[in-house]
Design an enzyme around this catalytic site. Structure first.
Site, mmCIF file in Angstrom:
data_model
loop_
_atom_site.group_PDB
_atom_site.id
_atom_site.type_symbol
_atom_site.label_atom_id
_atom_site.label_comp_id
_atom_site.label_asym_id
_atom_site.label_seq_id
_atom_site.Cartn_x
_atom_site.Cartn_y
_atom_site.Cartn_z
ATOM 1 C CB SER A 149 -0.522 -0.380 1.311
ATOM 2 O OG SER A 149 -1.755 1.167 0.973
ATOM 3 C CE1 TYR A 162 -3.695 -2.681 5.392
ATOM 4 C CE2 TYR A 162 -2.796 -0.228 5.105
ATOM 5 C CZ TYR A 162 -3.466 -0.688 4.163
ATOM 6 O OH TYR A 162 -3.269 -1.523 2.755
#
Length: 260
Positions: A149, A162
């Site tokens: 990501s 995250y």
């Protein structure tokens, strides 16, 4: 783009990007192992779509944070005699504003790291003999594609845990590319926003719509990327067309990094 005959494991492929990547591989002549942790009905729907495209499909339940499950997933693919592609797509998060430090616990970090960072490592370790066998058989490198990501590149994302897990995955991608060459290539895709049920689960329907609208307004290309959009890049990195690429972190975020 052809993935004719390629044998692929796609973790977390019951829905979203994983399902889109599995279907893209199937439509282009690949064989796919569909993995899911809990969404069996979704996994079976994905499998049926892949079979309808003419692909041979294996469906295996398993949580990639568990090493025994990773080894069992790899063992299921051993029936093919080798493996050409491993797509580490399975991922989890907890939606917490970055300023709210007290709302993230050590358990949150351990669960998110367990799936997002340790899981890909365990899958690579379990699948390595099959990937090396596939490389020797075809006389070209097998491939690992880690779905990361831009959170790991820019420090934005659903939570600090995250962000940290994807930053670690990016660093590990580079290290594995060095360690596993020349038989195995390792690259990562770093998407921005992807329009999947992920945000509805974390923020509710109205919250997810606000995120979608904000993304369209903010990113330079004024689009909300779909799973199918990103699956095109994942499958490019999985296939022979990217044969001279390894250790790359490939950003695909509709220009989101330009606006942060």
């Amino acid at each position: 783009m052809s993935t004719e005959g390629l044998r692929a494991i796609v973790t977390g492929s019951a829905s979203g990007l994983g399902a889109a990547a599995a279907l893209k591989l199937a439509q282009n002549g690949g064989r796919v192992l569909i993995n899911y942790a809990s969404s069996r009905d979704d996994a079976e729907r994905t499998a049926e779509a892949c079979r309808a495209a003419g692909a041979e499909v294996i469906v295996v339940q398993g949580d990639v944070s568990r090493d025994d499950d990773c080894r069992r997933i790899a063992e299921a693919a051993a029936a093919w005699g080798g493996l050409d592609v491993l797509i580490n797509n399975a991922g989890v998060t907890k939606h917490v504003e970055h300023t709210l430090l007290d709302q993230l616990s050590a358990d949150d970090f351990q669960r998110i790291y367990g799936v997002n960072t340790i899981g890909p490592f365990q899958m690579v370790r379990a699948a390595r003999p099959l990937l090396e066998a596939g490389a020797r058989e075809r006389q070209r490198s097998s491939t690992v594609v880690n779905v990361s990501s831009i959170a790991g590149l820019t420090g934005i994302g659903s939570s600090l845990a995250y962000v940290a897990s994807k930053g670690a995955l990016n660093a590990m991608t580079i290290a594995l590319a060095r360690a596993l060459a020349p038989l195995i290539r390792v690259n990562a895709v770093c998407p921005g926003y992807i329009d999947t049920p992920w945000f509805e689960k974390g923020r509710g329907v109205e919250g997810a719509q606000r995120v979608r609208d904000m993304v369209k307004q903010k990113v330079p290309l004024h689009v909300a990327s779909s799973p199918q959009d990103v699956a095109e890049l994942v499958c490019f990195l999985a296939g022979p067309q990217s044969g001279h690429m390894t250790g790359e972190l490939v950003r695909m975020d509709a220009g989101m990094h330009l606006a942060t």
